[in-house]
Write a protein that holds these residues in place. Structure first.
Motif, PDB file in Angstrom:
ATOM      1  N   ILE A 101       2.147   1.795   6.090  1.00 56.93           N
ATOM      2  CA  ILE A 101       1.106   0.933   6.657  1.00 56.93           C
ATOM      3  C   ILE A 101       0.503   1.627   7.871  1.00 56.93           C
ATOM      4  N   ASP A 102      -0.795   1.812   7.852  1.00 60.18           N
ATOM      5  CA  ASP A 102      -1.503   2.421   8.978  1.00 60.18           C
ATOM      6  C   ASP A 102      -1.850   1.318   9.971  1.00 60.18           C
ATOM      7  N   LEU A 103      -1.248   1.356  11.130  1.00 61.32           N
ATOM      8  CA  LEU A 103      -1.479   0.311  12.133  1.00 61.32           C
ATOM      9  C   LEU A 103      -2.916   0.312  12.624  1.00 61.32           C
ATOM     10  N   ARG A 104      -3.553   1.462  12.567  1.00 61.75           N
ATOM     11  CA  ARG A 104      -4.957   1.513  12.989  1.00 61.75           C
ATOM     12  C   ARG A 104      -5.837   0.710  12.047  1.00 61.75           C
ATOM     13  N   ASP A 105      -5.540   0.776  10.751  1.00 60.24           N
ATOM     14  CA  ASP A 105      -6.309  -0.009   9.789  1.00 60.24           C
ATOM     15  C   ASP A 105      -6.144  -1.505  10.056  1.00 60.24           C
ATOM     16  N   ALA A 164      -5.605  -6.757   4.218  1.00 63.73           N
ATOM     17  CA  ALA A 164      -5.878  -5.356   4.544  1.00 63.73           C
ATOM     18  C   ALA A 164      -4.832  -4.436   3.923  1.00 63.73           C
ATOM     19  N   VAL A 165      -3.573  -4.853   3.923  1.00 63.28           N
ATOM     20  CA  VAL A 165      -2.508  -4.027   3.354  1.00 63.28           C
ATOM     21  C   VAL A 165      -2.632  -3.931   1.837  1.00 63.28           C
ATOM     22  N   MET A 166      -3.015  -5.019   1.198  1.00 61.30           N
ATOM     23  CA  MET A 166      -3.106  -5.039  -0.266  1.00 61.30           C
ATOM     24  C   MET A 166      -4.402  -4.410  -0.788  1.00 61.30           C
TER      25      MET A 166
END
Length: 242
Positions: free
Chosen positions: A15-19, A202-204
């Motif tokens: 998981i990109d925390l920036r995204d 956002a993650v999916m």
């Protein structure tokens, strides 16, 4: 024998925390709106459906001897009695007597649950607080509990009964629920729930949105790209102004 180099494809499970940050930033107004909606709903629920509760407090002083001179042993004994009295104050015998005297339509367990007993630090004082939806009844129950208990100790135990040092007062301000606290809780719940849903979406979301995503997820180098028509028009307008 020739071997082909394989491109390293990043792990999609990371998981990109920036995204997540940019997703939250883009939906900031939506998150704020849901938080305000949660605050309004919880505030309305508190005002319309939650009964106000009132608390009245009576106090008693635990005595070991009725003399002017008090030794260290007497003080220690009084402290021990204070601990015992905290349990005895809500005993079934005391509760049943209070219910009978005031003709209350509750069980001993229900009455016990409405009583809170506190012992201020380094004192032999017990504060008996009663919470009820009726302010006058809360005071009446608090006073009756300490009166019945003092008689109970005098009759059942071979010690000096405690003395009532302060009777309860009819409360004018409700002790709970707190409108401010519930409104803040509603706001926080709204923010947390909406933020969580946005992060989950956002993650999916595994769609390709940019050249960087092509290289990141597919390991394919981008040779050329077609610019967005609107971006092209905006750039031309800026050049003409200059």
């Amino acid at each position: 024998m020739e071997t082909k180099e394989k491109r390293a494809v990043p792990d999609n499970d990371v998981i990109d925390l920036r995204d997540l940050y940019f997703a939250m930033k883009r939906k900031f107004l939506l998150i704020l709106a849901v938080g305000l909606l949660g605050a309004c709903l919880y505030g309305a629920y508190t005002a319309l459906f939650m009964d106000p509760l009132y608390t009245s407090t009576s106090s008693i002083l635990v005595l070991s001897k009725e003399t002017e001179l008090t030794s260290l042993t007497d003080l220690q004994f009084g402290t021990q009695l204070t601990s015992d009295y905290q349990v005895l104050l809500t005993s079934t015998g005391v509760m049943d007597q209070v219910i009978e005297d005031l003709d209350l339509d509750v069980s001993a367990k229900q009455l016990r649950n409405s009583i809170a007993i506190t012992n201020p630090e380094n004192t032999r004082i017990l504060e008996v607080s009663v919470t009820n939806t009726d302010a006058a009844l809360a005071k009446e129950i608090a006073d009756q509990v300490v009166e019945v208990f003092c008689k109970y100790v005098g009759d059942k135990m071979e010690v000096i009964p405690p003395k009532i040092i302060e009777k309860g007062k009819i409360p004018t301000v409700q002790s709970s629920p707190s409108m401010l606290k519930n409104v803040v809780m509603g706001f926080l719940l709204g923010v947390i729930i909406s933020g969580g849903i946005i992060c989950l979406i956002a993650v999916m979301d595994d769609s390709i949105k940019s050249e960087e995503d092509m290289e990141k997820y597919l390991g394919i180098a981008v040779l050329a790209s077609v610019p967005d028509r609107q971006d092209y028009i905006n750039k031309k307008k800026k050049k003409r102004r200059k």
